[in-house]
Design an enzyme around this catalytic site. Structure first.
Site, PDB file in Angstrom:
ATOM      1  CE1 TYR A 142      -3.750   2.971   5.689  1.00 19.94           C
ATOM      2  CE2 TYR A 142      -3.627   1.342   7.413  1.00 19.94           C
ATOM      3  CZ  TYR A 142      -3.459   1.695   6.090  1.00 19.94           C
ATOM      4  OH  TYR A 142      -3.016   0.772   5.186  1.00 19.94           O
ATOM      5  CE  LYS A 188       9.971   6.011  -1.503  1.00 17.43           C
ATOM      6  NZ  LYS A 188      10.792   5.133  -2.352  1.00 17.43           N
ATOM      7  CG  ASP A 220      11.324   1.899  -2.593  1.00 17.44           C
ATOM      8  OD1 ASP A 220      11.843   1.990  -1.463  1.00 17.44           O
ATOM      9  OD2 ASP A 220      11.616   2.664  -3.524  1.00 17.44           O
ATOM     10  CG  ASP A 244      -2.537  -2.662   6.133  1.00 16.39           C
ATOM     11  OD1 ASP A 244      -2.736  -3.880   6.263  1.00 16.39           O
ATOM     12  OD2 ASP A 244      -3.442  -1.852   5.852  1.00 16.39           O
ATOM     13  CG  ASP A 248      -2.040  -8.409   3.806  1.00 12.43           C
ATOM     14  OD1 ASP A 248      -2.064  -8.581   5.047  1.00 12.43           O
ATOM     15  OD2 ASP A 248      -3.065  -8.241   3.123  1.00 12.43           O
TER      16      ASP A 248
END
Ligand code: NAD
Length: 355
Positions: A142, A188, A220, A244, A248
């Site tokens: 970001y 990852k 994942d 993030d 959620d």
């Protein structure tokens, strides 16, 4: 009497409605202790842009930095979606976190027994879930450079420095020490160089916390495991974008995004805010669930002010309201005895918190 100065940033959409309820509960619980709150309101988001032309006026940063903590609602809405990126409410929020230096976002996800049927997963899978996502907040993709776009290409850069990983890893291990002493670091590393560095540095920091069990998981797989067997997790340590998304996802374990609080810490002043956005689809209707914001106020008492007894009272009041069957509309179909408005829910919790 002790006085705590709290910067209130209500923001856009449902922000003002939910912050008003958190303030009601804070004042109510304070009446049982020898402290009180002085609130200073500051603008951020679309409402700030409309008045000042800037989604994050300098005055908001100044007010926040001279407070004991910041209680934040939510920003954003379709009205501002077509502004240039730097004028958009979301850019103001990213800049705010960066300016304050709050690099660690703590997002607990707890499944209340009273709402066991509200989860989209089976009760036997979610019963007893109590995990904490520790998300790096001011680095990663970001914020990384270079970034940009032209007509045919868009690009962002995921970058982490050793120092950024070290400090967020310490936060995660310290929190794990107060819980069940397990950290699962998410990355990852099978594909991304930045994740390989992340994994190596987290492993190094872990040697300073011999009591904490460290495991690593690809993001994942973590997304899948959160749905398959969420109870396996205690502290999940993640970079910015992975956290993030996963937090959620974790929010749905508990049944509504309107339940989940967060704390953004690491600097002198912390920011306490619900994980949801400004919910423009329900703004102004008096149906938003204020519990995520009320629980964020509880985190503020605990982490910023060290008022643990007051925080415990708020947490118990939230549980009691749910146990007695009070529900806002988002949870109305789950064992509701009475469906209440945003303000009624705030008053019920405020009343219980003062007992
Ligand atoms: P959102 O979280 O605002 O809403 C998603 C869904 O959840 C909506 O259906 C909404 O009605 C519901 N919801 C959210 N909070 C609720 C609550 N307290 N009670 C009941 N229902 C609730 O996400 P979105 O729709 O993707 O984004 C809306 C705006 O919020 C956008 O402008 C986005 O950029 C912004 N946003 C801001 C923040 C923040 O301020 N920290 C975070 C996320 C999104």
């Amino acid at each position: 009497m002790k006085r705590y100065k709290i910067a209130l940033i209500k923001g856009d959409g449902i922000g003002p409605e939910i912050i008003d309820e958190a303030v009601k509960v804070l004042d109510s619980v304070a009446s049982c202790f020898d402290f009180y709150f002085e609130y200073v309101e500051a603008l951020m988001g679309g409402c700030a842009y409309d008045i000042t032309g800037d989604p994050l006026p300098q005055e908001t940063i100044n007010i926040s930095l001279s407070s004991d903590a910041v209680l934040f609602g939510a920003i954003g809405g379709t009205k501002w979606d077509n502004l240039p990126r730097e004028k958009r409410p979301e850019s103001g929020l990213l800049r705010f976190r960066k300016e304050l230096g709050v690099y660690a976002n703590l997002r607990p996800a707890v499944v209340y027994d009273e709402l066991i049927n509200a989860s989209s997963l089976k009760p036997e899978v979610v019963k007893g879930v109590d995990l904490m996502v520790v998300r790096e907040l001011i680095g990663g993709i970001y914020f990384g450079e270079p970034k940009g776009r032209d007509e045919n290409r868009g690009w962002n850069t995921m970058v982490y420095t050793r120092a950024e990983i070290v400090r967020i890893a310490h936060q995660a291990f310290k929190i794990a020490m107060t819980r069940s002493k397990r950290v699962c670091s998410i990355d990852k590393a099978n594909v991304l160089d930045v994740s390989q560095l992340w994994r190596d540095v987290v492993t190094e920091v872990a040697t300073e916390y011999p009591e904490v069990e460290l495991s690593h998981m690809y993001v994942d797989n973590a997304a899948m495991q959160l749905i398959r067997d969420p109870r396996q997790f205690d502290v999940m340590l993640t970079g910015n974008i992975f956290g993030d998304i996963l937090s959620d996802e974790a929010s749905m374990l508990s049944g509504s995004i309107g339940l989940l609080p967060s704390a953004s810490v690491g600097a002198k002043i912390g920011v306490y805010e619900p994980i949801h956005g400004s919910a423009p689809d329900i703004a102004g209707q008096g149906i938003a669930n204020p519990i995520a914001t009320i629980s964020s106020a509880s985190m503020m008492l605990r982490y910023a002010l060290g008022e643990n007894a007051a925080a415990d009272k708020i947490d118990a009041a939230v549980k009691r309201a749910l146990k007695e069957g009070y529900r806002t509309k988002d949870l109305a179909q789950f064992d509701a005895k009475e469906v209440c408005s945003t303000s009624e829910m705030g008053s019920i919790i405020a009343n219980y918190a003062a007992k």
